[in-house]
Design a protein around this motif. Structure first.
Motif, PDB file in Angstrom:
ATOM      1  N   HIS A 195      22.620  37.569  41.597  1.00  0.00           N
ATOM      2  CA  HIS A 195      22.916  36.233  41.071  1.00  0.00           C
ATOM      3  C   HIS A 195      22.051  35.217  41.806  1.00  0.00           C
ATOM      4  O   HIS A 195      22.538  34.477  42.663  1.00  0.00           O
ATOM      5  N   PRO A 196      20.754  35.197  41.513  1.00  0.00           N
ATOM      6  CA  PRO A 196      19.838  34.333  42.267  1.00  0.00           C
ATOM      7  C   PRO A 196      20.211  32.862  42.178  1.00  0.00           C
ATOM      8  O   PRO A 196      20.528  32.348  41.117  1.00  0.00           O
ATOM      9  N   GLN A 197      20.219  32.215  43.329  1.00  0.00           N
ATOM     10  CA  GLN A 197      20.474  30.788  43.374  1.00  0.00           C
ATOM     11  C   GLN A 197      19.144  30.040  43.194  1.00  0.00           C
ATOM     12  O   GLN A 197      18.076  30.633  43.150  1.00  0.00           O
ATOM     13  N   TYR A 198      19.232  28.731  43.140  1.00  0.00           N
ATOM     14  CA  TYR A 198      18.045  27.942  42.884  1.00  0.00           C
ATOM     15  C   TYR A 198      17.537  27.365  44.201  1.00  0.00           C
ATOM     16  O   TYR A 198      17.812  26.234  44.543  1.00  0.00           O
ATOM     17  N   ASP A 199      16.781  28.174  44.923  1.00  0.00           N
ATOM     18  CA  ASP A 199      16.302  27.796  46.244  1.00  0.00           C
ATOM     19  C   ASP A 199      14.795  27.575  46.196  1.00  0.00           C
ATOM     20  O   ASP A 199      14.246  27.166  45.190  1.00  0.00           O
ATOM     21  N   ASP A 200      14.104  27.886  47.294  1.00  0.00           N
ATOM     22  CA  ASP A 200      12.672  27.613  47.381  1.00  0.00           C
ATOM     23  C   ASP A 200      11.864  28.359  46.332  1.00  0.00           C
ATOM     24  O   ASP A 200      10.884  27.824  45.818  1.00  0.00           O
ATOM     25  N   PHE A 201      12.254  29.591  46.015  1.00  0.00           N
ATOM     26  CA  PHE A 201      11.493  30.334  45.015  1.00  0.00           C
ATOM     27  C   PHE A 201      11.502  29.611  43.678  1.00  0.00           C
ATOM     28  O   PHE A 201      10.511  29.649  42.940  1.00  0.00           O
ATOM     29  N   ARG A 202      12.620  28.958  43.365  1.00  0.00           N
ATOM     30  CA  ARG A 202      12.696  28.194  42.121  1.00  0.00           C
ATOM     31  C   ARG A 202      11.592  27.147  42.056  1.00  0.00           C
ATOM     32  O   ARG A 202      10.919  26.995  41.028  1.00  0.00           O
ATOM     33  N   ASP A 203      11.361  26.453  43.184  1.00  0.00           N
ATOM     34  CA  ASP A 203      10.331  25.417  43.208  1.00  0.00           C
ATOM     35  C   ASP A 203       8.941  26.032  43.063  1.00  0.00           C
ATOM     36  O   ASP A 203       8.069  25.483  42.374  1.00  0.00           O
ATOM     37  N   PHE A 204       8.702  27.188  43.724  1.00  0.00           N
ATOM     38  CA  PHE A 204       7.422  27.872  43.592  1.00  0.00           C
ATOM     39  C   PHE A 204       7.190  28.312  42.140  1.00  0.00           C
ATOM     40  O   PHE A 204       6.100  28.157  41.582  1.00  0.00           O
ATOM     41  N   TYR A 205       8.232  28.882  41.570  1.00  0.00           N
ATOM     42  CA  TYR A 205       8.165  29.415  40.200  1.00  0.00           C
ATOM     43  C   TYR A 205       7.848  28.303  39.206  1.00  0.00           C
ATOM     44  O   TYR A 205       6.969  28.450  38.335  1.00  0.00           O
ATOM     45  N   VAL A 206       8.554  27.175  39.311  1.00  0.00           N
ATOM     46  CA  VAL A 206       8.357  26.059  38.391  1.00  0.00           C
ATOM     47  C   VAL A 206       6.948  25.489  38.538  1.00  0.00           C
ATOM     48  O   VAL A 206       6.262  25.216  37.539  1.00  0.00           O
ATOM     49  N   ALA A 207       6.484  25.312  39.773  1.00  0.00           N
ATOM     50  CA  ALA A 207       5.151  24.751  39.996  1.00  0.00           C
ATOM     51  C   ALA A 207       4.070  25.673  39.432  1.00  0.00           C
ATOM     52  O   ALA A 207       3.112  25.205  38.796  1.00  0.00           O
ATOM     53  N   ALA A 208       4.208  26.981  39.676  1.00  0.00           N
ATOM     54  CA  ALA A 208       3.223  27.921  39.145  1.00  0.00           C
ATOM     55  C   ALA A 208       3.218  27.909  37.625  1.00  0.00           C
ATOM     56  O   ALA A 208       2.150  27.939  36.991  1.00  0.00           O
ATOM     57  N   ARG A 209       4.413  27.859  37.013  1.00  0.00           N
ATOM     58  CA  ARG A 209       4.481  27.793  35.548  1.00  0.00           C
ATOM     59  C   ARG A 209       3.857  26.504  35.034  1.00  0.00           C
ATOM     60  O   ARG A 209       3.150  26.505  34.015  1.00  0.00           O
ATOM     61  N   LEU A 210       4.087  25.395  35.742  1.00  0.00           N
ATOM     62  CA  LEU A 210       3.497  24.116  35.332  1.00  0.00           C
ATOM     63  C   LEU A 210       1.979  24.184  35.389  1.00  0.00           C
ATOM     64  O   LEU A 210       1.280  23.708  34.483  1.00  0.00           O
ATOM     65  N   GLY A 211       1.438  24.766  36.460  1.00  0.00           N
ATOM     66  CA  GLY A 211      -0.009  24.900  36.571  1.00  0.00           C
ATOM     67  C   GLY A 211      -0.591  25.767  35.481  1.00  0.00           C
ATOM     68  O   GLY A 211      -1.676  25.476  34.949  1.00  0.00           O
ATOM     69  N   MET A 212       0.112  26.838  35.135  1.00  0.00           N
ATOM     70  CA  MET A 212      -0.369  27.735  34.082  1.00  0.00           C
ATOM     71  C   MET A 212      -0.330  27.065  32.711  1.00  0.00           C
ATOM     72  O   MET A 212      -1.215  27.269  31.873  1.00  0.00           O
ATOM     73  N   LEU A 213       0.693  26.231  32.467  1.00  0.00           N
ATOM     74  CA  LEU A 213       0.863  25.626  31.145  1.00  0.00           C
ATOM     75  C   LEU A 213       0.021  24.370  30.961  1.00  0.00           C
ATOM     76  O   LEU A 213      -0.570  24.157  29.891  1.00  0.00           O
TER      77      LEU A 213
ATOM     78  N   LEU B  77      16.637  25.412  35.380  1.00  0.00           N
ATOM     79  CA  LEU B  77      16.562  25.531  36.837  1.00  0.00           C
ATOM     80  C   LEU B  77      16.608  24.164  37.513  1.00  0.00           C
ATOM     81  O   LEU B  77      16.174  24.015  38.653  1.00  0.00           O
ATOM     82  N   GLY B  78      17.132  23.178  36.813  1.00  0.00           N
ATOM     83  CA  GLY B  78      17.065  21.814  37.328  1.00  0.00           C
ATOM     84  C   GLY B  78      18.082  21.491  38.399  1.00  0.00           C
ATOM     85  O   GLY B  78      17.909  20.519  39.132  1.00  0.00           O
ATOM     86  N   SER B  79      19.143  22.284  38.516  1.00  0.00           N
ATOM     87  CA  SER B  79      20.185  21.986  39.501  1.00  0.00           C
ATOM     88  C   SER B  79      19.644  22.125  40.920  1.00  0.00           C
ATOM     89  O   SER B  79      19.207  23.194  41.330  1.00  0.00           O
ATOM     90  N   GLY B  80      19.670  21.047  41.681  1.00  0.00           N
ATOM     91  CA  GLY B  80      19.181  21.087  43.055  1.00  0.00           C
ATOM     92  C   GLY B  80      17.681  21.148  43.167  1.00  0.00           C
ATOM     93  O   GLY B  80      17.159  21.544  44.217  1.00  0.00           O
ATOM     94  N   TRP B  81      16.951  20.748  42.141  1.00  0.00           N
ATOM     95  CA  TRP B  81      15.490  20.837  42.151  1.00  0.00           C
ATOM     96  C   TRP B  81      14.910  20.073  43.339  1.00  0.00           C
ATOM     97  O   TRP B  81      15.404  19.010  43.738  1.00  0.00           O
ATOM     98  N   GLY B  82      13.843  20.629  43.924  1.00  0.00           N
ATOM     99  CA  GLY B  82      13.113  19.981  45.005  1.00  0.00           C
ATOM    100  C   GLY B  82      11.628  20.033  44.730  1.00  0.00           C
ATOM    101  O   GLY B  82      11.138  20.963  44.071  1.00  0.00           O
TER     102      GLY B  82
END
Length: 359
Positions: free
Chosen positions: A20-38, A59-64
């Motif tokens: 049950h992955p929480q929305y921690d640092d990996f979430r921010d890495f994942y979103v940034a990489a997806r943004l760069g790709m798109l 993945l917006g809850s607690g976004w950093g």
């Protein structure tokens, strides 16, 4: 036995996070990489774009904000094409592998003692938390441990390449290459600085002028955030006094490295120096103390007192939620650096292998 129990508890926490992955640092890495790709890498540090995409992906809850250097997002780019949960599984598996490699390459001892070191590594919550939150710290640990092993084998070029992951989170280990060049490992340093320069130039080219402006803004947002943990700067508020302490830390590190007759003192001193003067630290960053402790144990008997201080510093992090965790850690780091300096002061008559030609 206690280390094995704590290691089992931490592994259970890691497994729960995988389920049950929480929305921690990996979430921010994942979103940034997806943004760069798109949208292109020039938009990597568009904080509004990051937040909108995080909310779109659920993945917006607690976004950093993502503020790591671009190579961090480049490495995550392939995983960003996967759904979030499988991407997190792959990332957490790789981080766990990095911890195991760190243990294989650097842990002292043999037999049950060596297996006990693995239990100790996993027993420290600051280490397990790096996996749970998806931080890049285990990659840096494996890179430094691999570089140490390669230097022991006289392979300076490969060691310099192994240190390149420092760029993913440079503030926690940036003094290690400087300490190594001071100890005589010039080729290692030249390879590292050349590779880092190429990655930095590639980052600048990918961002462009607009992207660099967005990056500067993102850094400003991070500096103004209340989430920053800056240990030494909480102890010393006066900027002049802080500058003197930073300079003294650098001088002591260079003295230790210059008088080193093996890579261990230089790497330990570089680790302590980096953590002491870093402008921003999280508890997970102190996992570097575990590797520093292993390497100090390999030094002469006096080096084992340094190990004891580093182990004590790491243990204080177990009470992080309830205490001002940074104060005892900083004091023990300063004591360890001072002890290394005293150890380095006698002039040694035998030749320094660090200054022998690399293979």
């Amino acid at each position: 036995m206690m280390a094995a129990v704590l290691a089992a508890i931490n592994l259970t926490k890691i497994w729960a996070e995988l389920s049950h992955p929480q929305y921690d640092d990996f979430r921010d890495f994942y979103v940034a990489a997806r943004l760069g790709m798109l949208q292109g890498w020039a938009h990597l540090y568009d904080l509004n774009g990051q937040q909108r995409l995080a909310e779109h992906l659920g993945l917006g809850s607690g976004w950093g904000p993502f503020v790591n250097p671009p190579p961090m997002a480049w490495m995550l780019a392939p995983l960003s094409l996967l759904p979030y949960r499988p991407a997190f599984w792959c990332w957490a598996g790789m981080l766990t592998l990095m911890l195991v490699l760190t243990w294989i390459w650097a842990a002292p001892g043999a037999g049950r003692w060596r297996w006990g070191q693995l239990c100790l590594l996993l027993a420290f919550f600051v280490v397990a938390a790096g996996v749970i939150e998806g931080q890049a710290v285990p990659i840096i640990l494996a890179g430094v441990a691999g570089a140490w092993r390669l230097l022991r084998g006289g392979r300076q070029t490969a060691a310099g390449l192994a240190l390149l992951p420092i760029l993913f989170k440079p503030h926690i280990a940036f003094l290690i290459p400087i300490a190594l060049v001071s100890a005589g490992y010039r080729r290692c340093f030249l390879v590292w600085v050349s590779g880092t320069t190429i990655l930095v130039l590639g980052s600048i080219a990918s961002l462009g002028s607009d992207g660099l402006g967005l990056y500067a803004h993102a850094i400003g947002v991070l500096i103004g955030s209340a989430q920053l943990d800056i240990p030494l700067r909480r102890l010393i508020s006066d900027p002049v006094a802080l500058g003197v302490v930073d300079l003294l830390t650098l001088v002591l590190m260079l003295i230790i490295a210059r008088r080193s007759h093996s890579p261990e003192p230089a790497i330990v001193a570089g680790s302590l120096g980096s953590l002491l003067i870093a402008p921003h630290l999280n508890p997970q960053d102190f996992a570097l103390l575990v590797l520093a402790g292993w390497l100090s144990w390999r030094m002469e008997p006096r080096g084992r007192w340094v190990t004891i201080l580093l182990a004590a510093g790491t243990l204080t992090l177990l009470t992080a939620p309830a205490t001002r965790w940074w104060l005892p850690v900083v004091l023990l780091e300063i004591l360890a650096l001072a002890l290394l300096t005293v150890r380095a002061l006698p002039i040694r008559a035998y030749p320094n292998p660090a200054r022998q030609p690399s293979v």
